[in-house]
Design a protein around this motif. Structure first.
Motif, short mmCIF file in Angstrom:
data_model
loop_
_atom_site.label_atom_id
_atom_site.label_comp_id
_atom_site.label_asym_id
_atom_site.label_seq_id
_atom_site.Cartn_x
_atom_site.Cartn_y
_atom_site.Cartn_z
N GLU A 77 8.98 -15.44 -30.45
CA GLU A 77 10.08 -15.24 -29.50
C GLU A 77 11.24 -16.18 -29.76
O GLU A 77 12.38 -15.85 -29.47
CB GLU A 77 9.57 -15.39 -28.07
CG GLU A 77 8.70 -14.24 -27.63
CD GLU A 77 8.07 -14.46 -26.27
OE1 GLU A 77 8.29 -15.53 -25.66
OE2 GLU A 77 7.35 -13.56 -25.82
N MET A 78 10.96 -17.35 -30.32
CA MET A 78 12.03 -18.31 -30.63
C MET A 78 12.90 -17.86 -31.79
O MET A 78 13.97 -18.42 -32.01
CB MET A 78 11.44 -19.69 -30.91
CG MET A 78 10.91 -20.37 -29.67
SD MET A 78 10.21 -21.98 -30.01
CE MET A 78 11.72 -22.91 -30.32
N LEU A 79 12.47 -16.84 -32.53
CA LEU A 79 13.30 -16.30 -33.61
C LEU A 79 14.53 -15.58 -33.09
O LEU A 79 15.41 -15.22 -33.87
CB LEU A 79 12.47 -15.35 -34.49
CG LEU A 79 11.43 -16.01 -35.37
CD1 LEU A 79 10.55 -14.95 -36.00
CD2 LEU A 79 12.09 -16.86 -36.44
N ASP A 80 14.59 -15.36 -31.80
CA ASP A 80 15.72 -14.65 -31.18
C ASP A 80 16.93 -15.56 -31.01
O ASP A 80 17.92 -15.16 -30.43
CB ASP A 80 15.28 -14.08 -29.83
CG ASP A 80 16.24 -13.02 -29.33
OD1 ASP A 80 17.06 -12.53 -30.13
OD2 ASP A 80 16.17 -12.67 -28.14
N THR A 81 16.89 -16.75 -31.51
CA THR A 81 17.99 -17.70 -31.36
C THR A 81 19.12 -17.40 -32.34
O THR A 81 18.89 -16.81 -33.40
CB THR A 81 17.49 -19.14 -31.55
OG1 THR A 81 18.57 -20.04 -31.31
CG2 THR A 81 16.96 -19.37 -32.95
N THR A 82 20.31 -17.83 -31.99
CA THR A 82 21.45 -17.68 -32.89
C THR A 82 21.64 -18.92 -33.75
O THR A 82 22.44 -18.91 -34.67
CB THR A 82 22.74 -17.42 -32.09
OG1 THR A 82 22.92 -18.50 -31.18
CG2 THR A 82 22.66 -16.11 -31.35
N ASP A 83 20.89 -19.97 -33.46
CA ASP A 83 21.00 -21.23 -34.18
C ASP A 83 20.21 -21.14 -35.49
O ASP A 83 18.99 -20.96 -35.47
CB ASP A 83 20.48 -22.37 -33.31
CG ASP A 83 20.65 -23.72 -33.98
OD1 ASP A 83 21.55 -23.84 -34.83
OD2 ASP A 83 19.89 -24.64 -33.64
N ALA A 84 20.90 -21.27 -36.61
CA ALA A 84 20.26 -21.11 -37.92
C ALA A 84 19.27 -22.23 -38.21
O ALA A 84 18.23 -21.99 -38.84
CB ALA A 84 21.33 -21.07 -39.01
N VAL A 85 19.55 -23.43 -37.76
CA VAL A 85 18.65 -24.55 -38.01
C VAL A 85 17.33 -24.36 -37.27
O VAL A 85 16.24 -24.52 -37.85
CB VAL A 85 19.31 -25.89 -37.60
CG1 VAL A 85 18.36 -27.05 -37.74
CG2 VAL A 85 20.57 -26.12 -38.41
N ALA A 86 17.40 -23.98 -36.01
CA ALA A 86 16.18 -23.74 -35.23
C ALA A 86 15.40 -22.57 -35.80
O ALA A 86 14.16 -22.62 -35.88
CB ALA A 86 16.54 -23.49 -33.77
N ARG A 87 16.08 -21.52 -36.23
CA ARG A 87 15.40 -20.37 -36.81
C ARG A 87 14.67 -20.76 -38.09
O ARG A 87 13.54 -20.34 -38.34
CB ARG A 87 16.38 -19.23 -37.09
CG ARG A 87 15.68 -17.98 -37.58
CD ARG A 87 16.61 -16.84 -37.86
NE ARG A 87 17.28 -16.41 -36.66
CZ ARG A 87 18.57 -16.14 -36.57
NH1 ARG A 87 19.34 -16.23 -37.63
NH2 ARG A 87 19.11 -15.74 -35.45
N ALA A 88 15.32 -21.59 -38.92
CA ALA A 88 14.68 -22.04 -40.17
C ALA A 88 13.44 -22.87 -39.87
O ALA A 88 12.41 -22.73 -40.56
CB ALA A 88 15.67 -22.84 -41.00
N ARG A 92 9.55 -22.02 -40.85
CA ARG A 92 8.67 -23.01 -41.50
C ARG A 92 7.35 -23.14 -40.73
O ARG A 92 6.28 -23.23 -41.32
CB ARG A 92 9.38 -24.36 -41.59
CG ARG A 92 8.76 -25.26 -42.62
CD ARG A 92 9.61 -26.47 -42.88
NE ARG A 92 9.11 -27.52 -41.99
CZ ARG A 92 9.82 -28.46 -41.46
NH1 ARG A 92 11.11 -28.51 -41.69
NH2 ARG A 92 9.28 -29.38 -40.69
N LEU A 93 7.44 -23.12 -39.39
CA LEU A 93 6.24 -23.18 -38.55
C LEU A 93 5.37 -21.95 -38.77
O LEU A 93 4.15 -22.05 -38.92
CB LEU A 93 6.65 -23.29 -37.08
CG LEU A 93 5.52 -23.28 -36.05
CD1 LEU A 93 4.64 -24.50 -36.20
CD2 LEU A 93 6.10 -23.22 -34.65
N LEU A 94 5.97 -20.76 -38.81
CA LEU A 94 5.22 -19.53 -39.05
C LEU A 94 4.59 -19.52 -40.45
O LEU A 94 3.48 -19.02 -40.64
CB LEU A 94 6.10 -18.31 -38.85
CG LEU A 94 6.51 -18.04 -37.40
CD1 LEU A 94 7.54 -16.92 -37.35
CD2 LEU A 94 5.31 -17.72 -36.53
N SER A 95 5.28 -20.10 -41.42
CA SER A 95 4.73 -20.20 -42.76
C SER A 95 3.48 -21.10 -42.75
O SER A 95 2.48 -20.78 -43.40
CB SER A 95 5.78 -20.77 -43.71
OG SER A 95 5.23 -21.05 -44.97
#
Length: 169
Positions: A77-88, A92-95
């Protein structure tokens, strides 16, 4: 009454108060403090993701299922962010989650929460990742009834899904 119906504007620094027909609306104009708050919010989010990654790395295999039951849906659900750093950082966490799941086929994923995330979220990225993890969770669910119920929920609205999702489902 006539005085109350008239719009009253009081501007004081960054707050505007309007009174119209017995209701009060408070508008807040954006300021530099809001921008600093947004940066702090991003930093706090990134720090929380880093803590989750560290905690996941230190989690024993026997406790992994319980931790992933909470962590995987929230991370997706956190992938819904517009912030590229947080998405990256979330990617990394999902990896890391994938690396922990590969040698541990006995670890079950929260299929109900993942199907709910897939069905309710409008973000394409969230839906894609939720579907990937629903597929992984289906292979790990021991109970056939649970799998059927979850897939039945995921199939609702199938005609509105894109072709790749239809093929996977």
């Amino acid at each position: 009454v006539a005085r109350a119906r008239r719009a009253l504007r009081v501007a004081h620094r960054d707050v505007t108060i309007r009174v119209k027909t017995f209701s009060i609306v408070v508008d807040r104009r954006p300021s530099f403090a809001d921008a600093r708050c947004a940066m702090a919010s991003t930093a706090e989010t990134c720090a929380a993701i880093d803590r989750a990654l560290t905690n996941l790395a230190l989690t024993d295999d026997d406790k992994l299922e319980r931790v992933l039951g909470v962590l995987v849906p929230k991370a997706i659900e956190m992938l819904d962010t517009t912030d590229a750093v947080a998405r990256a950082k979330v990617l990394r966490l999902l990896s890391h989650i994938n690396k922990r799941l590969d040698p541990a086929p006995w670890v079950k994923l929260p299929i109900d929460a993942l199907v709910t995330t897939y069905a309710t979220n409008e973000s394409a990225m969230v839906r894609n990742f939720a579907l990937v993890y629903v597929e992984k969770a289906c292979g790990r669910v021991g109970d056939g009834a649970t799998r059927e119920r979850a897939i039945g929920r995921a199939l609702r609205g199938l005609s509105a899904r894109n072709a790749e999702h239809v093929d996977v489902l």
